[in-house]
Write a protein that holds these residues in place. Structure first.
Motif, PDB file in Angstrom:
ATOM      1  N   THR A 189      51.570  42.624  15.925  1.00  0.00           N
ATOM      2  CA  THR A 189      50.940  43.930  15.765  1.00  0.00           C
ATOM      3  C   THR A 189      50.418  44.074  14.343  1.00  0.00           C
ATOM      4  O   THR A 189      51.173  43.967  13.381  1.00  0.00           O
ATOM      5  N   TYR A 191      49.131  46.083  11.408  1.00  0.00           N
ATOM      6  CA  TYR A 191      49.138  47.433  10.828  1.00  0.00           C
ATOM      7  C   TYR A 191      48.663  47.355   9.378  1.00  0.00           C
ATOM      8  O   TYR A 191      48.962  46.395   8.682  1.00  0.00           O
ATOM      9  N   SER A 217      46.385  45.915  17.872  1.00  0.00           N
ATOM     10  CA  SER A 217      46.316  46.875  16.760  1.00  0.00           C
ATOM     11  C   SER A 217      47.327  48.010  16.906  1.00  0.00           C
ATOM     12  O   SER A 217      47.553  48.746  15.966  1.00  0.00           O
ATOM     13  N   SER A 224      47.046  53.534  11.425  1.00  0.00           N
ATOM     14  CA  SER A 224      46.771  52.289  12.145  1.00  0.00           C
ATOM     15  C   SER A 224      45.263  52.143  12.272  1.00  0.00           C
ATOM     16  O   SER A 224      44.525  53.097  12.033  1.00  0.00           O
TER      17      SER A 224
END
Ligand SMILES: [Zn+2]
Length: 267
Positions: A189, A191, A217, A224
């Protein structure tokens, strides 16, 4: 460049974000059920959320030419309340037949508590009984390694679960090997501030290869970036990765994993 956004909380984004995804080459967006940034007060709140994920959000995405898929569960953060968790678990089966539901997720652990583990086991059982794919959330920071171990143990203990049908998301440098060694898929992920930056993600690709790996994402209600995947792909070209390598990571891989559900179809 074509890519798939395999983990995005679109209910918390504005329509401009759909437009940006489309312009960047996104071919499909997948949305796991998660915490809304606040605790819901009743099972009815989850019923409405599941309706939003299965009925409303696909229509919003379709206005931008994007297929929208989702995953259902009660997230680990709200699983601490066992009574609520049981009531929400009972709601899920009737939504599983919706045409855009790919599986159970994002389940997992938040604080690695006993109650969270109990509810995780209930979700794994639900997925096994209904032949659903599984998407797992791993805890943050200091709880991550222990949480990842507990999650892998829980999944391995249920002999009905096939590892290639599970993706463990939010892996970092100290958990990725553990996940890949288990035969499951790993998700990174991206960030801007926490979890994994593009540079760290590319380092992991270079170290571990991209056989069972995807990037997402998350783009939730916090800080974010909905374009984190194509931006990281661009960064990969700067570091000398071939177009074929990049295509495998951002498009072929998510397509390969998600196609294990017959409902996942690209236009
Ligand atoms: Zn998420």
């Amino acid at each position: 460049m074509n890519y798939i956004e395999p983990h995005a909380h679109m209910v918390s984004r504005v329509t401009d974000d759909y437009l940006k995804l489309k312009l960047a080459g996104c071919q499909a967006v997948c949305e796991p059920a998660f915490w809304a940034g606040f605790d819901r007060s009743s099972p009815a709140g989850f019923h409405d959320y599941f309706s939003q994920l299965t009925e409303h959000e696909p229509k919003r995405a379709a206005k931008f030419g994007l297929p929208h898929f989702c995953w259902l569960c009660i997230n680990p953060k709200e699983s601490e309340d066992l009574k609520l968790a049981e009531e929400v678990l009972a709601l899920i089966p009737k939504f599983l037949n919706a045409p855009n539901v790919l599986g159970i997720g994002e389940i997992g652990l938040n604080k690695n508590s006993r109650n969270e583990i109990k509810v995780l086991e209930r979700h794994v059982d639900l997925a096994a009984r209904h032949q659903q794919l599984i998407l797992v959330h791993t805890p943050h920071l200091e709880d991550k390694l222990k949480g990842t171990r507990l999650i892998l143990e829980t999944l391995k203990n249920d002999k009905r679960i096939r590892p290639e049908r599970v993706i463990i998301d939010h892996v970092e440098e100290h958990t990725i090997e553990l996940v890949l060694d288990s035969g499951m898929w790993a998700g990174m992920t991206l960030y801007p501030e926490s979890k994994c930056t593009p540079a760290r993600a590319i380092d992991m690709v270079e170290r571990y290869g991209s056989e069972r790996l995807w990037m997402n994402s998350a783009c939730d209600w916090g800080i974010s970036d909905p374009l984190a995947v194509p931006k990281t792909a661009l960064e990969m070209t700067k570091r000398g990765h071939t177009i074929e390598n990049i295509d495998r990571l951002v498009f072929q891989n998510p397509a390969r994993f998600l196609s294990q559900s017959s409902k996942f179809k690209l236009p």
